[in-house]
Design a protein around this motif. Structure first.
Motif, mmCIF file in Angstrom:
data_model
loop_
_atom_site.group_PDB
_atom_site.id
_atom_site.type_symbol
_atom_site.label_atom_id
_atom_site.label_comp_id
_atom_site.label_asym_id
_atom_site.label_seq_id
_atom_site.Cartn_x
_atom_site.Cartn_y
_atom_site.Cartn_z
ATOM 1 N N UNK A 253 6.135 -10.534 -1.428
ATOM 2 C CA UNK A 253 4.939 -10.305 -2.234
ATOM 3 C C UNK A 253 4.395 -8.910 -1.955
ATOM 4 N N UNK A 254 3.628 -8.397 -2.899
ATOM 5 C CA UNK A 254 2.989 -7.090 -2.730
ATOM 6 C C UNK A 254 1.510 -7.333 -2.484
ATOM 7 N N UNK A 255 1.017 -6.855 -1.340
ATOM 8 C CA UNK A 255 -0.365 -7.119 -0.929
ATOM 9 C C UNK A 255 -1.076 -5.793 -0.737
ATOM 10 N N UNK A 256 -2.347 -5.735 -1.149
ATOM 11 C CA UNK A 256 -3.131 -4.513 -0.942
ATOM 12 C C UNK A 256 -3.623 -4.493 0.505
ATOM 13 N N UNK A 257 -3.345 -3.388 1.194
ATOM 14 C CA UNK A 257 -3.730 -3.270 2.595
ATOM 15 C C UNK A 257 -5.215 -2.922 2.686
ATOM 16 N N UNK A 258 -5.957 -3.712 3.475
ATOM 17 C CA UNK A 258 -7.413 -3.514 3.566
ATOM 18 C C UNK A 258 -7.763 -2.157 4.173
ATOM 19 N N UNK A 259 -6.981 -1.735 5.162
ATOM 20 C CA UNK A 259 -7.372 -0.558 5.941
ATOM 21 C C UNK A 259 -7.032 0.733 5.203
ATOM 22 N N UNK A 260 -5.773 0.836 4.730
ATOM 23 C CA UNK A 260 -5.358 2.095 4.098
ATOM 24 C C UNK A 260 -5.617 2.102 2.601
ATOM 25 N N UNK A 307 6.853 -4.038 -8.292
ATOM 26 C CA UNK A 307 5.461 -4.407 -8.600
ATOM 27 C C UNK A 307 4.532 -3.345 -8.040
ATOM 28 N N UNK A 308 3.443 -3.108 -8.753
ATOM 29 C CA UNK A 308 2.351 -2.248 -8.266
ATOM 30 C C UNK A 308 2.866 -0.938 -7.670
ATOM 31 N N UNK A 309 3.758 -0.279 -8.423
ATOM 32 C CA UNK A 309 4.293 1.020 -8.006
ATOM 33 C C UNK A 309 5.172 0.944 -6.764
ATOM 34 N N UNK A 310 5.591 -0.263 -6.376
ATOM 35 C CA UNK A 310 6.521 -0.412 -5.245
ATOM 36 C C UNK A 310 7.860 -0.870 -5.814
ATOM 37 N N UNK A 311 8.901 -0.107 -5.542
ATOM 38 C CA UNK A 311 10.256 -0.479 -5.956
ATOM 39 C C UNK A 311 11.091 -0.548 -4.688
ATOM 40 N N UNK A 312 11.472 -1.749 -4.307
ATOM 41 C CA UNK A 312 12.175 -1.905 -3.029
ATOM 42 C C UNK A 312 13.240 -2.975 -3.145
ATOM 43 N N UNK A 313 14.312 -2.799 -2.378
ATOM 44 C CA UNK A 313 15.346 -3.818 -2.264
ATOM 45 C C UNK A 313 15.423 -4.231 -0.800
#
Length: 362
Positions: A253-260, A307-313
């Motif tokens: 899942x893609x989660x928004x990091x609270x700190x950064x 998702x959300x500008x993250x493209x990862x394998x």
């Protein structure tokens, strides 16, 4: 502290110190930076206040991970504790990226630091503080079969067992010995624990070496007990169950990091158990959307996220052991078995061995 890495943020740069020059007398002041905004000097030695020239900054690389306590430490509690771990300098080196993979069990040495919780309020001071762990050293604990260390006594025992003529039968009997029978299934589970050979062809095509097994059967026939047993024996064994697992929870899942404030990847069960085994109970109770997330992981052994500008394998070289019930919860002895398995053919074709488990009353 010891725990499992749940998610990692990307490496970012932080300003540690800023050097300011006084326009009046040319004196250079060095100010350490600890808050979110750059702090200016208040007054120079010559008496000047405000509007100093910024001439140089000292930066350091930082990276944050989220660490969750081990399941055996949490004692089966619903919410296992999590803490943010903060890495600085050499610990953010690109060579460390293999160590900081989500799913790795790690031991981190460092100290606890207090960080203020940032809220969008106009008040300057806040009474709520959060804790973070500042790391000085990190080592990986048993992340896969390759990292298990054997002592001389262990090697001696293995050689003694290997020299026995009936070792195959002994090993089969030692898989979940409290459950009677099921010799063929136990043999398949034993071979799944050992695994096949991963082949990389000349043209770069990869054939997976992991074996996927599906047990379909009547309720109360001991399928879940077999799954639980395998999960305990296998390193990086993970157990998930039907309605309690979603497609995102299995993959990533893609989660928004609270700190950064940036987006970070949080690994799911199939990624966390990379080079291990995932036991999925009640596979038939999962929704079809959630089950479809498994297709890529079962055959290609990767999980691709866009998702959300993250493209990862992400790697998911995982063996899957799944259990399910037939359509009408029990097998009908007059109907062909394949008609009673309530699963799409695309998913069934990815399982190498499918066992019907029948509970025949006597």
């Amino acid at each position: 502290i010891e725990g499992i890495i749940k998610r990692t943020t990307k490496v970012q740069s932080r300003i540690k110190q800023v050097k300011f020059e006084c326009p009046s007398c040319g004196y250079v002041l060095t100010i350490s930076q600890s808050s979110r905004k750059i702090k200016q000097p208040r007054i120079c030695m010559c008496g000047r206040k405000g509007k100093f020239l910024e001439i140089e900054t000292v930066n350091t690389d930082i990276q944050k991970i989220e660490l969750e306590e081990m399941p055996e430490q949490s004692g089966g509690l619903l919410n296992s504790q999590r803490i943010h771990v903060y890495f600085e300098g050499l610990l953010t080196d690109p060579s460390m990226s293999a160590v900081l993979q989500p799913g790795n069990k790690v031991r981190i040495i460092g100290c606890v630091i207090k960080t203020p919780k940032f809220y969008s309020t106009k008040d300057e001071t806040q009474t709520i503080i959060d804790f973070m762990f500042k790391a000085n050293n990190i080592e990986v604990l048993e992340s896969s079969y390759k990292m298990i260390s054997l002592t001389k006594e262990d090697e001696q025992k293995v050689k003694e067992l290997a020299s026995q003529p009936n070792i195959h039968e002994q090993l089969i009997k030692s898989v979940a010995p409290s459950i009677y029978g099921y010799d063929e299934i136990k043999e398949a589970l034993l071979l799944q624990l050992v695994g096949g050979v991963r082949k990389v062809r000349n043209d770069g095509t990869v054939s997976r070496g992991d074996i996927h097994i599906l047990l379909v059967g009547d309720p109360g026939a001991g399928k879940s007990q077999l799954l639980r047993r395998i999960q305990k024996v296998a390193p990086k064994g993970t157990y998930v169950s039907g309605k309690g697992a979603s497609g995102v929870g299995l993959t990533a899942s893609v989660v928004k990091d609270e700190i950064t404030g940036s987006y970070a990847l949080e690994a799911g069960a199939l990624v966390i158990a990379n080079n291990g085994i995932v036991c999925i109970d009640e596979l038939d109770k999962m929704s079809s959307e959630d089950r479809s997330a498994m297709h890529e992981a079962l055959e290609q052994q990767t999980v691709t996220i866009s998702k959300a500008n993250i493209h990862a394998t992400l790697n998911a070289q995982t063996s899957v052991l799944a259990a399910a019930n037939p359509k009408l919860s029990r097998f009908d002895s007059y109907d062909p078995i394949y008609k009673q398995i309530n699963m799409p053919p695309t998913l069934l074709s990815r399982f190498d061995a499918i066992f019907p488990v029948k509970d025949i009353p006597d």
